[in-house]
Design a protein around this motif. Structure first.
Motif, PDB file in Angstrom:
ATOM      1  N   GLN A 198       0.810  -1.216   0.000  1.00 19.06           N
ATOM      2  CA  GLN A 198       0.000   0.000   0.000  1.00 19.06           C
ATOM      3  C   GLN A 198       0.845   1.269   0.000  1.00 19.06           C
ATOM      4  O   GLN A 198       0.359   2.333  -0.370  1.00 19.06           O
ATOM      5  N   GLU A 199       2.097   1.177   0.447  1.00 18.64           N
ATOM      6  CA  GLU A 199       2.969   2.336   0.526  1.00 18.64           C
ATOM      7  C   GLU A 199       4.369   1.954   0.060  1.00 18.64           C
ATOM      8  O   GLU A 199       4.702   0.770  -0.046  1.00 18.64           O
ATOM      9  N   THR A 200       5.171   2.968  -0.193  1.00 13.86           N
ATOM     10  CA  THR A 200       6.566   2.742  -0.574  1.00 13.86           C
ATOM     11  C   THR A 200       7.539   3.338   0.440  1.00 13.86           C
ATOM     12  O   THR A 200       8.742   3.113   0.335  1.00 13.86           O
ATOM     13  N   PHE A 201       7.014   4.104   1.409  1.00 12.53           N
ATOM     14  CA  PHE A 201       7.853   4.727   2.428  1.00 12.53           C
ATOM     15  C   PHE A 201       7.258   4.405   3.792  1.00 12.53           C
ATOM     16  O   PHE A 201       6.052   4.527   3.994  1.00 12.53           O
ATOM     17  N   SER A 214      14.184   5.845  18.913  1.00 14.93           N
ATOM     18  CA  SER A 214      14.761   5.950  17.575  1.00 14.93           C
ATOM     19  C   SER A 214      13.633   5.934  16.556  1.00 14.93           C
ATOM     20  O   SER A 214      12.577   5.339  16.796  1.00 14.93           O
ATOM     21  N   ILE A 215      13.855   6.586  15.436  1.00 16.17           N
ATOM     22  CA  ILE A 215      12.911   6.566  14.328  1.00 16.17           C
ATOM     23  C   ILE A 215      13.589   5.861  13.158  1.00 16.17           C
ATOM     24  O   ILE A 215      14.619   6.326  12.666  1.00 16.17           O
ATOM     25  N   TYR A 216      13.034   4.731  12.748  1.00 14.79           N
ATOM     26  CA  TYR A 216      13.566   3.996  11.603  1.00 14.79           C
ATOM     27  C   TYR A 216      12.701   4.313  10.392  1.00 14.79           C
ATOM     28  O   TYR A 216      11.470   4.244  10.463  1.00 14.79           O
ATOM     29  N   GLU A 217      13.362   4.629   9.285  1.00 13.03           N
ATOM     30  CA  GLU A 217      12.655   4.905   8.043  1.00 13.03           C
ATOM     31  C   GLU A 217      13.187   4.002   6.933  1.00 13.03           C
ATOM     32  O   GLU A 217      14.397   3.772   6.835  1.00 13.03           O
ATOM     33  N   SER A 239      15.474   0.012   1.155  1.00  9.88           N
ATOM     34  CA  SER A 239      16.657   0.647   1.732  1.00  9.88           C
ATOM     35  C   SER A 239      16.299   1.328   3.041  1.00  9.88           C
ATOM     36  O   SER A 239      15.188   1.828   3.219  1.00  9.88           O
ATOM     37  N   ARG A 240      17.245   1.340   3.953  1.00  6.89           N
ATOM     38  CA  ARG A 240      17.101   2.098   5.194  1.00  6.89           C
ATOM     39  C   ARG A 240      17.432   3.552   4.887  1.00  6.89           C
ATOM     40  O   ARG A 240      18.469   3.861   4.279  1.00  6.89           O
TER      41      ARG A 240
END
Length: 285
Positions: A198-201, A214-217, A239-240
């Motif tokens: 549904q999403e790419t990010f 921590s914020i993981y993206e 990718s991180r």
């Protein structure tokens, strides 16, 4: 509209996969292009007038289908990996997902690495419950042993009181959030979200192995065919996302192997620092 689960789609394409254990030497992956087919017919004013109710029904169906996919992705399995650096073997790693008697899940990951006289062993243990498509940790434990100082950290997620309860006097500086993860559970949540498509990010808040926030993206890069052993496998590469480019981390998920992580690579200073490559995969139940 007849709903089909991700499992039913797989069964329709490949035959029943219950009890099947992929063999890297003979399994031939084929990408699943679509999980569902939805046809919407609007042919008259009366149909348009009922559109709002139909939209609600479709959103409900989509939510139910998303929950079904998350349940399919969350199935017991054991995966083993080779740990290498620039083509040379330096250890092993693994991950195992199992269901507990009370209906919750245990997600264990480990790595054992050695380089000359140096050694490093790491272990992560998360107990979680699955709420529709969301991984909700109940406890997280991290342990590191080997060269250098040993580390051990454990925290309990008290979901009723909405509190984080550390063990052994370890600090926690994180305020409670319902969607809070840990560095281990975040990988299973990412696997589910990649499968949902549904999403790419993706952005995940988590309590790190030192009790801090921590914020993981992550971001989906592309579809890519990779080679494992003598097999060509179609994957989705993620990718991180970091604020700097000194370190890049990539993850490859294989759709036809239940979106299991089949490769992970870390690059530092333009050179490969570590690579995990799947060597065996077994599903249970």
């Amino acid at each position: 509209m007849q709903k089909m689960s991700y499992m039913q789609v797989l069964q329709a394409r490949n035959g029943s996969i219950e009890g099947h254990s992929p063999n890297l030497g003979r399994w031939t992956p084929r990408a699943i292009r679509t999980l569902f087919s939805v046809v919407v017919l609007m042919t008259s004013f009366s149909a348009l007038a009922a559109g709002k109710d139909e939209d609600v029904a479709e959103r409900t169906d989509a939510a139910e289908n998303s929950s079904q996919i998350a349940q399919v992705i969350t199935r017991p399995y054991k995966a083993e990996y080779n740990l290498s650096r620039r083509g040379r073997n330096h250890g092993t790693a693994g991950r195992e997902l199992s269901r507990l008697e009370n209906g919750s899940w245990r997600y264990e990951t480990f790595s054992r690495a050695s380089l000359l006289l140096l050694s490093d062993r790491r272990f992560n243990d998360t107990v979680f419950q699955l709420a529709e498509t969301r991984v909700e940790p109940l406890s997280f434990e991290y342990e590191r042993r080997g060269t250098g100082s040993n580390r051990h950290y454990k925290v309990t997620f008290d979901r009723e009181q909405q509190k984080l309860l550390p063990a052994n006097g370890d600090p926690v500086t994180v305020e409670w959030q319902d969607d809070l993860l840990d560095p281990n559970a975040v990988l299973h949540q990412l696997q589910i979200d990649v499968a949902l498509g549904q999403e790419t990010f993706f952005t995940y808040p988590l309590v790190d192995d030192d009790g801090s926030l921590s914020i993981y993206e992550f971001e989906i890069d592309k579809r890519e065919v990779i080679v494992l052993g003598d097999q060509r496998i179609e994957t989705i590469r993620v990718s991180r996302v970091r604020e700097h480019d000194r370190r890049q981390t990539y993850f490859w998920f294989a759709p036809e192997w239940n979106y299991t992580l089949v490769r992970m690579q870390q690059i530092e200073g333009g050179r490969e620092a570590a690579m995990l490559s799947l060597t065996s995969l077994e599903f249970f139940e």
